[in-house]
Scaffold this active site. Structure first.
Site, PDB file in Angstrom:
ATOM      1  CE  LYS A 163      33.799  45.649  36.325  1.00 38.30           C
ATOM      2  NZ  LYS A 163      33.941  46.734  37.282  1.00 38.30           N
ATOM      3  CG  ASN A 167      36.386  43.682  35.575  1.00 39.85           C
ATOM      4  OD1 ASN A 167      35.721  44.171  34.670  1.00 39.85           O
ATOM      5  ND2 ASN A 167      36.858  44.400  36.569  1.00 39.85           N
TER       6      ASN A 167
END
Length: 272
Positions: A163, A167
């Protein structure tokens, strides 16, 4: 069906909790700002007095919180109440170090899964998020799938790690689009012409996100996520990106607004 406790009902958590209600799961909810939980009570959820109360009888615990400190604070309350057989899906964006901290704290027999999400509020409401699941997720994959397709990423912590990678690419791409548009402004180009040219190139997805509406990912959250990434290893480009978002987050009119507002802030920012 499993009894689920859902902790954290912000822009993402509330629509995710509604997916569980729609599926018929008995649901207990808690949020630090109690008013955000009340609409879900009207839809069938039980309101908990606090995090410990929320998880006491749960088979599955889901946390969707703002960041590492919020997760640690909630863990202080819930860890003593977790019983053997419970599955805890930590779905916040906190990085793998925090996941490892939690793993060291959970009682024997409790299964911790890190399962952060890809997508914004629109996909949360539609049940079309991408779920990055690390660890032993077999027992709750069917629940995670209520939120969208599940990608098994590997051992515990790998979902949280991936993640950060995703991101960083998205947040960095949006900042790059903002700088490209700043250059277009300085060169006197027509805004729509510049946007269309960028959208037709390899940054097309970042252009769409930079000018998106009806979604929410605050500049303050961008600062948190990029900070987590730059603490892992040397990322000179992302350190420059962090400066952009820190400047946007310092503006009280922008700090909690979607990063599309940060794009305008970057374009208008004085030379630095």
């Amino acid at each position: 069906m499993e009894k689920i406790a859902f902790l954290g009902l912000g822009h993402m958590g509330a629509p995710m909790a509604r997916q569980l209600l729609a599926a018929g799961h008995p649901l207990t909810v808690w949020n630090r700002t109690a008013g955000k939980a009340e609409p879900l009570a009207g839809e069938g959820a039980r309101l908990a007095a606090g995090p410990a109360d929320a998880v006491r009888d749960a088979d599955v615990v889901i946390t969707m919180l703002a960041g590492p400190e919020a997760v640690r604070a909630v863990a202080d309350a819930v860890v003593p109440e977790l019983r053997a057989g419970v599955h805890w899906a930590e779905m916040s964006t906190v990085g793998p170090d925090v996941v490892r901290e939690l793993a060291a704290r959970v009682p024997a027999g409790v299964t911790l899964v890190d399962a952060p999400v890809m997508g914004s509020t629109d996909k949360a409401a539609a049940g079309r998020l991408g779920i990055l699941a690390g660890g032993a997720a077999d027992g709750i994959e069917h629940i995670l799938a209520r939120f969208g397709p599940v990608t098994r990423t590997g051992p515990l912590g790998s979902g949280a790690a991936l993640k950060l990678v995703v991101n960083s690419a998205v947040i960095g791409g949006v900042a790059l689009v903002a700088e490209a548009m700043r250059l277009a402004d300085a060169l006197g180009l027509d805004e729509e012409t510049a946007k269309e040219a960028l959208a037709g190139g390899p940054l097309g997805g970042a252009v769409n996100r930079a000018f998106a509406t009806g979604v929410h990912f605050g500049s303050d959250l961008a600062v948190k996520d990029v900070t987590l990434a730059t603490e892992v290893t040397g990322l000179p480009v992302m350190e420059a990106v962090l400066g952009h978002y820190q400047a946007a987050a310092a503006d009280p009119e922008v700090v909690h607004e979607d990063i599309a507002r940060a794009v305008a802030h970057i374009r208008a920012r004085k030379n630095h």
